[in-house]
Design a protein around this motif. Structure first.
Motif, PDB file in Angstrom:
ATOM      1  N   VAL A  61      31.498  52.845  36.865  1.00 48.69           N
ATOM      2  CA  VAL A  61      30.341  53.063  35.984  1.00 48.69           C
ATOM      3  C   VAL A  61      30.597  52.401  34.632  1.00 48.69           C
ATOM      4  N   GLY A  62      31.837  52.533  34.133  1.00 50.53           N
ATOM      5  CA  GLY A  62      32.198  51.898  32.864  1.00 50.53           C
ATOM      6  C   GLY A  62      32.018  50.386  32.913  1.00 50.53           C
TER       7      GLY A  62
ATOM      8  N   ILE B 184      28.246  49.346  33.144  1.00 52.15           N
ATOM      9  CA  ILE B 184      27.422  49.466  31.944  1.00 52.15           C
ATOM     10  C   ILE B 184      27.885  48.467  30.892  1.00 52.15           C
TER      11      ILE B 184
ATOM     12  N   GLN C 287      24.558  46.686  30.963  1.00 47.49           N
ATOM     13  CA  GLN C 287      23.808  47.559  30.050  1.00 47.49           C
ATOM     14  C   GLN C 287      22.722  48.378  30.759  1.00 47.49           C
ATOM     15  N   ASP C 288      21.477  48.167  30.321  1.00 41.20           N
ATOM     16  CA  ASP C 288      20.379  48.987  30.853  1.00 41.20           C
ATOM     17  C   ASP C 288      19.926  48.565  32.251  1.00 41.20           C
TER      18      ASP C 288
ATOM     19  N   PRO D 251      20.973  48.410  35.419  1.00 36.65           N
ATOM     20  CA  PRO D 251      21.019  49.259  36.624  1.00 36.65           C
ATOM     21  C   PRO D 251      20.109  50.483  36.539  1.00 36.65           C
ATOM     22  N   PHE D 252      19.541  50.730  35.362  1.00 37.22           N
ATOM     23  CA  PHE D 252      18.725  51.933  35.174  1.00 37.22           C
ATOM     24  C   PHE D 252      17.233  51.681  35.355  1.00 37.22           C
TER      25      PHE D 252
END
Lengths: 397, 397
Positions: free
Chosen positions: B53-54, B57, B61-62, B64-65
């Motif tokens: 996850v680290g 991101i 950054q954004d 995958p969201f």
């Protein structure tokens, strides 16, 4: 091999509809995305979610990774109940089902309440994914116009009374987005909401209230229909997609326990313990109220900027609504087929969603398009509208 | 309000079945869980997933969201294709659909291929969640016995030929777990696999091969049916639940493009960009081969320990299979109703799954139970079997 011989009749029928997601264009690199119903990239709390994962694994090790998950997984419903309370909706845990976004919620409702004979009512226009879902279950879809105050409940009543007189079956449910409507941005006043609820009672149907944008109000907060649903007619669908991040796939259905237990019965992805625990840990460590405050400010500013740009750059015959929240502005382009125009718009680096995809009868949407002010940066947004203005000007000379 | 009036007939019928998950007992605190088909807690790569996850991101950054996700999200299918290649299954991306675990895969197959008239065949015994799913779609389920070599294909052939003679419809598909079967732990030899494929061709049905445990072989690796499926009869269902973590909900269906596109059509949870990206990042940073090697060693040791304990502590009339991989040992307890016994077992702090839940005709499973050697620590496992031995001894004196 001819695999189609293996499909049942109802599946074959569903496959005759437009393919899912057909409204999505492949966007050229660098295109200004006024089409995307995505949250603003710089507002996605990526770092905070990363931190939440850290906390989670420190506290619960392997637990969130098993089928049932951890106490953080289990606490998500309570977090959502708390959030619902702030919207005036008080429910017990048995009246709440967490879903993978609002879409899975809508699909579960359709799966549980519809067969090929079922009649439903939707708004015209409406959320295109919902339309796609409903078409998988029934062809008996009635659409009721949305005007500047959302769903026109007088026309709804007319339709219902006509059907009653003709002894036709009532709709099983009405699907509506009463607050900051997708795609029109309109909001139903309280009077219409009450009228709609009264009609549901009189003509005996359920209401599926999609409230994905409900908390993104620029001015005063809007009471959801579910909060004034004394008779238990409303199935309320919500989501964290627009206020945290769609990629986490957290949504919910709220409704009578008897219905919720059936939706749960047909939900066969077994829950998502890790993402539920992650979001629960995020909500514990961060104030959603503060976040909503920020989102409202940012989106209101973007909306103002877009409205100003529309006024400045679009030729006079073009009109639009002024939303009081949400993500969208709905634009009418008299005499212009927005689907045909899209290719030229993409060529100059601007994307929007042609209006036709939001309509059951697509031709009704030809002269409309949907802009989203949520995703693009303000300067890009203005530039995009400027380019579209240039593209559109010759049509009105 | 009487909500049941809103349910279509097929839904009402489905609701008459046992409620989903009814086979799960509420376990007392500290209970030795020989029931859980969970991976070993200390083997769940929680820290590595946190690290993934680290990385994710930091790199994306954004992205995958959002709804569509990031290039990590998009790379997961390729990672899975690579993994499938190592099992002898070569597919293009259009022949692969990522699902939320194997269960959603099985549900999508059922949703797309079954109506109330459809006939299907399953194994007796079989995976209980799959049975639950199928019962939501049809009552026409035929069960074919599993013996020590998995599905008895001669009995399958007999059934098919009888139906042919009687001009009865053929099954739409046969659901099978040929490798390290749940619950019996058995594995179909190649000869039977070929026989089954031949029958599928001759009698024109599809095979749904559930391979959730296929990579957890203690000795030599087993060729999946899909790897020898020249005619495109096999829908292959897989999952990372047993080799990484069920809580991430990553599974897949592999099959003919024409079928996969239909399953995708009905999949309405819109993908899970963040968990897909997380697992893709995890797979990039960690060797799955090394991990599988470790899992095989640990589970083989646990299996040996359990087998030894069974021999040491269970009274002679009780018998069991010796699995060559997977998670499960299937135990026959002549003359004993394992459902009735469960309460006493829980009272002495040991849980198992009563055999009846794995059978379409539950009475066939009364004298059986399923142990899992995946979850409990070896010393607890031995202690659990010892206690059960004490509990069972008086029944055979």
């Amino acid at each position: 091999m001819n695999y189609s011989l293996f499909f049942p009749e109802n599946v074959k029928k569903a496959l005759q509809n437009d393919p899912p997601g057909a409204w999505m264009s492949v966007l050229p690199e660098g295109c200004i995305r006024l089409n995307s119903g995505y949250p603003a990239p710089n507002l996605v709390p990526a770092q905070q979610i990363k931190a939440a994962v850290g906390t989670l694994i420190k506290e619960e090790q392997d637990l969130p990774f098993h089928y049932i998950g951890s106490s953080h997984t289990a606490s998500l419903p309570q977090q959502i109940q708390k959030r619902l309370e702030s919207r005036g909706i008080n429910v017990c845990e048995e009246e709440l089902l967490i879903t993978s976004g609002a879409c899975q919620g809508i699909d579960l409702i359709a799966r549980s309440l519809l067969d090929e004979e079922a009649v439903i009512a939707v708004e015209a226009p409406t959320y295109m994914e919902a339309l796609e879902i409903f078409k998988n279950y029934t062809n008996h879809i009635i659409d009721i116009p949305v005007d500047e105050y959302g769903l026109n409940t007088d026309q709804l009543e007319e339709m219902l009374e006509e059907r009653k007189q003709a002894r036709l079956p009532m709709p099983r449910f009405l699907y509506t987005i009463p607050t900051f409507h997708n795609p029109t941005g309109t909001t139903m006043p309280l009077k219409r909401r009450k009228h709609m609820l009264k009609l549901a009672d009189k003509y005996d149907f359920l209401i599926v209230e999609d409230d994905a944008y409900g908390e993104l109000s620029f001015y005063e907060s809007v009471t959801p229909c579910k909060a004034i649903d004394d008779e238990g007619r409303v199935l309320y669908v919500g989501s964290l997609s627009k206020v945290i991040a769609p990629g986490m796939r957290i949504g919910w259905i709220v409704g009578a326990q008897e219905l919720i237990s059936v939706f749960d019965w047909f939900k066969k992805d077994l829950g998502h313990p890790f993402s539920h625990a992650t979001i629960a840990a995020y909500l514990e460590g961060n104030s959603l109220e503060d976040r909503l405050h920020l989102l409202r400010e940012v989106y209101q500013a973007r909306c103002q900027t877009m409205l100003k740009a529309l006024k400045e750059y679009l030729p006079a015959p073009i009109t639009w609504n002024v939303p009081e929240g949400g993500y969208f502005i709905w634009v009418k382009t008299p005499g212009i087929d927005t689907q045909q125009l899209l290719e030229q718009a993409l060529a100059i680096g601007v994307a929007y969603v042609p209006g036709k995809y939001f309509f059951l009868h697509q031709k009704e949407g030809i002269e409309y398009l949907r802009f989203s002010f949520s995703y693009a940066e303000e300067q890009d947004m203005v530039e995009g509208i400027r380019r579209l203005g240039e593209l559109l000007a010759p049509y009105y000379n």
